[in-house]
Design a protein around this motif. Structure first.
Motif, PDB file in Angstrom:
ATOM      1  N   HIS A   1      10.632  11.627  61.966  1.00 20.95           N
ATOM      2  CA  HIS A   1       9.383  11.081  62.493  1.00 20.95           C
ATOM      3  C   HIS A   1       9.122   9.636  62.057  1.00 20.95           C
TER       4      HIS A   1
ATOM      5  N   GLN B   1       8.415   8.511  59.082  1.00 22.26           N
ATOM      6  CA  GLN B   1       7.258   8.474  58.191  1.00 22.26           C
ATOM      7  C   GLN B   1       7.208   7.160  57.417  1.00 22.26           C
TER       8      GLN B   1
ATOM      9  N   ALA C   1      10.938  13.953  56.982  1.00 22.92           N
ATOM     10  CA  ALA C   1       9.877  13.308  57.753  1.00 22.92           C
ATOM     11  C   ALA C   1      10.247  11.876  58.101  1.00 22.92           C
TER      12      ALA C   1
END
Length: 297
Positions: A218, A220, A214
């Motif tokens: 992305h 995170q 993640a």
């Protein structure tokens, strides 16, 4: 200061001491000379460096608990087998100490099946029970090695240890996840992760790597990742410890941050949880141990 005795909590990584008058704290001190740094060395030198300025003219009792009584500690204090009162016997006296002190070490507790041991937590349990008469239920003591202890009629009946705190530290500091985690916190992410792992504990290993993925895919937030890592591990622990806490009267004893996290996770499952401070219960337990030594003096 009119010091009557000295209380000591000597763990794996830290040494803490309190100058005591009865049950009142007059002064306190701490160092990084835990058992891991002192093992194989001179425990008395480490202790005296911390307390020498407190010592009165006459010999003073030093009552210690924790890993100081382990096989690698200052002296090996024999375990007491459960079921047992948290502190069932007189603390073990350390031989050949500096003449200005009389040092005693609280013994730990052991369980033959499944095999388990504790040192230090028994003192916190004793301190908690000293202010909770006729208390029956389960006490959770979160830390590097979290303990769950079943209490009945003033005795520790059984207990289990989970290496949750150590796993967190290893994964955060030495695994691939170290690149994706910082010191922040996100409460909602923690709560979601606890619930996820409680319902699907078999997915733990996959959930852990997803924290790294993640971050890579992305971006995170690293605070979210830290909270989720904690939630995944505590959720897995709660899934395994369910027979201990489900439908039980519960108390959580620990540092403020860990106590809050465990209490939140348990309350999320509908459990009623009482919390207590680790230092307060440790001092109360050491005061009980001191009473035992004075009764046999």
């Amino acid at each position: 200061m009119n010091i009557e005795w000295i209380a000591v909590d000597w763990g794996t990584s830290h040494l803490r001491a309190w100058a005591m008058q009865g049950e009142r704290v007059l002064d306190q001190a701490a160092s990084q000379d835990g058992m891991s740094r002192t093992a194989g060395g001179d425990f008395q030198v480490a202790l005296m460096a911390l307390i020498e300025g407190w010592l009165p003219a006459n010999p003073v009792d030093v009552i210690a608990c924790g890993m100081v009584g382990a096989r690698q500690g200052w002296v090996e204090a024999p375990y007491s087998a459960v079921p047992s009162e948290p502190i069932p016997v007189v603390p073990f006296r350390v031989p050949n100490t500096d003449p200005r002190i009389r040092a005693f070490v609280v013994p730990g507790l052991k369980q033959d099946s499944p095999p388990d041991v504790m040192r230090g937590e028994e003192t916190q349990i004793a301190g908690f029970l000293s202010t909770h008469q006729n208390w029956d239920g389960v006490i959770c003591l979160p830390g590097t090695h979290t303990k769950w202890a079943q209490i009945s009629a003033g005795e520790a009946v059984s207990f289990r240890t989970f290496m949750t705190g150590e796993l967190f530290d290893l994964l955060r500091g030495q695994s691939v996840l170290r690149h994706s985690i910082d010191d922040g916190w996100d409460e909602a992410s923690f709560t979601d992760a606890v619930a996820d792992t409680l319902s699907k504990p078999e997915q733990l290993a996959a959930r852990l790597f997803a924290l790294r993925a993640a971050d890579l895919l992305h971006g995170q937030n690293k605070s979210v990742a830290r909270a989720r890592l904690s939630g995944f591990l505590i959720g897995a622990e709660l899934a395994a410890a369910r027979p201990y806490w489900l439908g039980q009267q519960l108390a959580v004893i620990g540092s403020e941050g860990l106590t809050k996290a465990y209490a939140a996770a348990l309350q999320q499952q509908g459990a009623f949880v009482e919390t207590a401070d680790a230092t307060t219960t440790t001092l109360a337990g050491l005061a009980q141990a001191r009473t035992l030594t004075r009764q046999t003096a």
